[in-house]
Every structure is written in C-alpha cells, then in structure tokens.
Write a protein that holds these residues in place. Structure first.
Motif, PDB file in Angstrom:
ATOM      1  N   PRO A  69       3.394   3.497 -38.066  1.00  0.00           N
ATOM      2  CA  PRO A  69       4.741   3.349 -37.520  1.00  0.00           C
ATOM      3  C   PRO A  69       4.750   2.518 -36.247  1.00  0.00           C
ATOM      4  CG  PRO A  69       3.882   5.520 -37.007  1.00  0.00           C
ATOM      5  CD  PRO A  69       2.864   4.866 -37.901  1.00  0.00           C
ATOM      6  N   TRP A  70       5.949   2.159 -35.805  1.00  0.00           N
ATOM      7  CA  TRP A  70       6.120   1.301 -34.637  1.00  0.00           C
ATOM      8  C   TRP A  70       5.434   1.858 -33.397  1.00  0.00           C
ATOM      9  CZ3 TRP A  70       7.198  -3.543 -34.059  1.00  0.00           C
ATOM     10  CH2 TRP A  70       7.999  -4.224 -34.991  1.00  0.00           C
ATOM     11  N   GLU A  71       5.366   3.160 -33.267  1.00  0.00           N
ATOM     12  CA  GLU A  71       4.786   3.735 -32.048  1.00  0.00           C
ATOM     13  C   GLU A  71       3.328   3.333 -31.857  1.00  0.00           C
ATOM     14  OE1 GLU A  71       4.289   8.064 -32.149  1.00  0.00           O
ATOM     15  OE2 GLU A  71       4.626   7.986 -34.328  1.00  0.00           O
ATOM     16  N   LYS A  94       9.458   4.559 -37.592  1.00  0.00           N
ATOM     17  CA  LYS A  94       9.739   3.667 -38.725  1.00  0.00           C
ATOM     18  C   LYS A  94       8.492   2.884 -39.122  1.00  0.00           C
ATOM     19  CE  LYS A  94      12.567  -0.269 -40.154  1.00  0.00           C
ATOM     20  NZ  LYS A  94      13.556  -1.291 -39.740  1.00  0.00           N
ATOM     21  N   LEU A  95       8.319   2.693 -40.430  1.00  0.00           N
ATOM     22  CA  LEU A  95       7.209   1.897 -40.951  1.00  0.00           C
ATOM     23  C   LEU A  95       7.717   0.491 -41.242  1.00  0.00           C
ATOM     24  CD1 LEU A  95       5.830   4.492 -43.549  1.00  0.00           C
ATOM     25  CD2 LEU A  95       4.981   4.084 -41.236  1.00  0.00           C
ATOM     26  N   PRO A  96       7.330  -0.506 -40.449  1.00  0.00           N
ATOM     27  CA  PRO A  96       7.880  -1.844 -40.648  1.00  0.00           C
ATOM     28  C   PRO A  96       7.096  -2.643 -41.686  1.00  0.00           C
ATOM     29  CG  PRO A  96       6.462  -1.850 -38.739  1.00  0.00           C
ATOM     30  CD  PRO A  96       6.487  -0.425 -39.240  1.00  0.00           C
ATOM     31  N   LEU A 101       7.365  -6.891 -38.087  1.00  0.00           N
ATOM     32  CA  LEU A 101       6.460  -6.923 -36.948  1.00  0.00           C
ATOM     33  C   LEU A 101       6.552  -8.271 -36.237  1.00  0.00           C
ATOM     34  CD1 LEU A 101       4.177  -5.424 -35.386  1.00  0.00           C
ATOM     35  CD2 LEU A 101       2.562  -6.566 -36.922  1.00  0.00           C
ATOM     36  N   VAL A 102       6.657  -9.343 -37.024  1.00  0.00           N
ATOM     37  CA  VAL A 102       6.796 -10.679 -36.450  1.00  0.00           C
ATOM     38  C   VAL A 102       8.168 -10.853 -35.803  1.00  0.00           C
ATOM     39  CG1 VAL A 102       6.871 -13.144 -36.973  1.00  0.00           C
ATOM     40  CG2 VAL A 102       5.135 -11.706 -38.038  1.00  0.00           C
ATOM     41  N   CYS A 427      -4.107   1.833 -40.120  1.00  0.00           N
ATOM     42  CA  CYS A 427      -4.359   0.579 -40.813  1.00  0.00           C
ATOM     43  C   CYS A 427      -3.049   0.118 -41.424  1.00  0.00           C
ATOM     44  CB  CYS A 427      -5.424   0.747 -41.885  1.00  0.00           C
ATOM     45  SG  CYS A 427      -6.972   1.360 -41.219  1.00  0.00           S
ATOM     46  N   SER A 428      -3.082  -0.897 -42.285  1.00  0.00           N
ATOM     47  CA  SER A 428      -1.820  -1.412 -42.819  1.00  0.00           C
ATOM     48  C   SER A 428      -1.901  -1.675 -44.307  1.00  0.00           C
ATOM     49  CB  SER A 428      -1.437  -2.715 -42.123  1.00  0.00           C
ATOM     50  OG  SER A 428      -2.395  -3.695 -42.352  1.00  0.00           O
ATOM     51  N   THR A 429      -0.870  -1.285 -45.015  1.00  0.00           N
ATOM     52  CA  THR A 429      -0.676  -1.627 -46.415  1.00  0.00           C
ATOM     53  C   THR A 429       0.626  -1.013 -46.883  1.00  0.00           C
ATOM     54  OG1 THR A 429      -1.755  -1.791 -48.558  1.00  0.00           O
ATOM     55  CG2 THR A 429      -1.870   0.317 -47.492  1.00  0.00           C
TER      56      THR A 429
END
Length: 444
Positions: A69-71, A94-96, A101-102, A427-429
C-alpha cells in the motif's frame, strides 16, 4: 557542468570537491529519494535519467498493481518536499498500480522546485570514472572528482561530481532464458516471440497472447503476475493455453504463505496454486532450458532437460520472467567489491542471498554494507541487490537515507539503520482479486 566547463585540477582538490554536486543515476523511486535526502541536508545534486520522464521503468509496468500500500511507497524526505506543494497524499492503505505510483508520486516529486532544475532527462550515463584516473591509479584517488560520461539528444557530454549514487535499477537487464544464463543461440530468429517480464497481457499486448499457447519462464512474482493475467485471458478466449516452466523442483516461492501480513500478496500465491490445481496452468517443474529456436510454422521450440530426460515443447509466445541482473558495463573503471554469486556489494550479499532469504527476512542495511573500495561511490536500490530477487522499496529508501547522512558527515547516523517492515516484506505484483471465479478464493 559539461565537458567544455571541466576545470583543471589546479585548485586544492578538497576545495574543488566541495563545489561539485552528488551525481545520482536514475530518477526512479530510490534515485529521487536519494536526491530529496541530500537536498534536505544542504548537499547539491544532479540526477541523470535515461528516460524522458521520472519513473520511466515503473511506467513500463504501469498496468501492474502493487500489493504494497501507499504507506510503504513514499520516502520520508520526499514526502516532506511534496508537503510544501499542493500535493495530497494518497490513501495510506490503497494498493496503487505502477502508473499511479508514477502519476501520483514520482512525477509530482520530480516537479518540485527543489528537484526539477536538477534532473536531466533523456540522459543515459554510459561511463563512470575519476577525472584523469582509470581504476589502476591510486595516488590522490579519493580527492579526485568523479567523471560521468552522458549520452543525450545533444550528443556526448562529461560531468564532474563529488560522489556518485547509482540507482539505475535492473529493469532493462533481464536474466537469460537458458539454464546456463546465456541468451538463446537463435535469439534473432525468435525475438518477436519473446516478451519481457510483466507484459500488458490484458491491454496493449492482448493480441499477442489471445488464442495462443504461452510459456511463462520463472518462479517469482513477475511470473505469477503474468500467469494470473493469462488466466483471465483464457477465461475470455478458450483457445488460450498456458504453460509455466520453472527450473526448481517446486514453485513454493511463487505460492507464498497464507500467513503473509500483506493480504494481497498471500492471495496472489493462493490463486496461482489454485490455477495449477485446476489445470488452467500446466506446470513444467524441474525444467532446465538448453536452447530456444524458431520452427518452420513461425512458433518457438524450447528444448531442455527435465529430471534427466530430454524434453521439448513448442509454443507461440515465451515470457521471460526469470528476473534481472545489474548492468555493470558503465562501472568498468570504478573499483567495486561484488559478491561472486549474486553480484551485490560483498558485505550485503550474505543478507540477501535468495537461497536463505525471502522478501521479508532481509535485514535492514545502509552505508556500511553498501560501501565499495571506491570512496564515495554507492550502488543503491534494486541494482544493489545484484541478481537477488528480494528488493523492497522501503529498504531502498533506508539505503539512501544512510548514504545521505554519510555524505553529510554524520557517520554515526549513517550507521544507525532502523526499519520496521511487514512480516514478509513489501514487494510488488498484481493482487489476486483480479482473477475471476474459484481462483480468487483463498486456499490453504
């Protein structure tokens, strides 16, 4: 400072260094965080970004949702710069998507009055050295400015810096598809059939995969992300088939843990596992690829070994989700100390070895682990992890906070590395709730 303006070393070296900025390579999340941290300490910077705008590599996978999330995505010093503008922080939980993010963080950050004049876009650093010194010369090295050669739309220029932070990432340096780590011998003949990790399966790349047989190679989160998107496509076009090839005997890393503190990441692994159980995805485990080549009918033949037996599969598309490696070519004249296996800084490598650590077990670290024999040169962010697939943004932010304190002369603060992370990391996905039907259910 361009080559025409490079001063001769006729003034005292320490005085010359004090007049020069810190050069940062890359205007992604970690590069911009480094700039914000240094500016906050009164240190001038110049940022060289190969892309046309900030976060160019993130934008390339902008269709992908992060499961952090944004935090966990905003550096503290960067946030303080943004707070002086009309920027409104996104909702913490929130999960962007990558494009958010950009658009909602990196571009506004790069546009702040403090950073905007210091960023050079479409400026690719091709070489880093010391002014008048190759890597073999030692006398007076630490007091000699760094020399960066930069390729831009205006040609080749050279710039001096008091220190260098390489935060250029690894996105443009994927690992090889074969088990040997080498590119396929017949790559030119199949180039149009090989996609990089995280293709936009449901967007601009849809026609490439719809109704086709795709082989996804890799056992990490990029592979899992692509598998989930292909599963959606297969539910909409039943001619679409999916094979997943991994070199290891088990896909447990991609399946993850039901105890993950980041719920979206846990659901990701559950969803991939369920798709394999449903046979929506055909799992080819223990498969070591020897070579890939073209077929007479414009497909790709993949040859390798599976548990000692020669194995061959023919597909329409291959997704290279095998991870990334650092491009070290531009650092040839810099004195580096890198681990022989993962190509990370030697002191950092034992902390991130993927044979022993997952995304949430890497110990926070800073300048002490990132140091090289070259004084005031640092590799930060994803590139600092070499070939290890465990990097997380918060860790990168702490890296550059520590480096900034070191360059500001606050050596004690630089070594007080403190960072609290979720139990299994950030991490991200893509989140698993984008998969329809039974695959979106949580399974043990």
């Amino acid at each position: 400072m361009t080559i025409a303006e490079l001063p001769a070393l006729t003034v005292p070296s320490t005085r010359l260094l004090d007049t020069l900025p810190v050069a940062i390579i890359g205007a992604g999340p970690v590069g911009l965080a480094a700039a914000a941290q240094l500016i906050e300490r009164g240190i001038d910077v110049v940022v060289f970004e190969a892309g046309a705008s900030a976060g160019a590599s993130v934008a390339a996978w902008g269709h992908t949702r992060l499961f952090s999330p944004w935090e966990y995505l905003v550096d503290e010093a960067a946030g303080r710069l943004l707070d002086q503008t009309e920027w409104h922080a996104p909702a913490a939980k929130k999960l962007p998507y990558g494009r958010e993010l950009v658009d909602e963080y990196l571009l506004p950050l790069a546009a702040t009055p403090e950073l905007a004049p210091r960023i050079r876009y479409s400026s690719a650093v091709t070489d880093v050295s010391r002014q008048g010194m190759d890597r073999t010369r030692s006398s007076g090295r630490a007091a000699t400015p760094f020399l960066l050669r930069v390729r831009s739309n205006d040609g080749i220029s050279e710039h001096l810096a008091r220190a260098v932070i390489d935060a250029s990432g690894t996105y443009n340096s994927p690992n090889g598809l074969t088990a040997s780590g080498l590119a396929p011998r017949h790559l030119d003949g199949i180039r149009d059939h090989v996609a990089p990790g995280l293709p936009d399966v449901l967007g601009v790349d849809r026609a490439r995969f719809a109704g086709k047989h795709t082989l996804v190679v890799g056992a990490g989160h990029s592979a899992a992300n692509t598998l989930l998107k292909l599963a959606i496509l297969a539910s909409e076009d039943d001619r679409t088939t999916i094979t997943w090839a991994i070199r290891g005997p088990s896909p447990i890393r991609a399946y993850g843990s039901s105890n993950d503190e980041l719920e979206a990441r846990g659901r990701l692994g559950d969803s991939v596992h369920e798709l394999v159980r449903q046979q929506t995805i055909a799992l080819l485990d223990g498969f070591e690829i020897d070579n890939l080549g073209p077929t007479p009918n414009d497909r790709v033949v993949v040859r390798g070994r599976r548990r000692g037996t020669n194995t061959m599969i023919e597909v329409d598309q291959v997704v290279n989700a095998t991870g990334f490696r650092p491009d070290l070519g531009m650092l040839r004249e810099i004195r580096l100390s890198l681990d022989d296996v993962v190509e990370a800084p030697r002191a950092l490598a034992p902390l991130i070895d993927p044979n022993h650590h997952s995304c949430g077990t890497v110990y926070p670290h800073g300048v002490a682990e990132l140091a090289h024999p070259e004084p005031n040169f640092f590799i930060a962010g994803m590139k600092s992890y070499g070939r290890a697939p465990t990097f997380l943004l918060l860790t990168g932010y702490e890296q550059v906070r520590s480096i900034a304190d070191e360059l500001a002369g606050n050596h004690a603060a630089a070594r007080r590395v403190q960072l609290v992370l979720p139990e299994t990391g950030v991490c991200s996905t893509t989140t698993a709730d984008e998969i329809p039907g039974p695959a979106s259910a949580c399974c043990s």
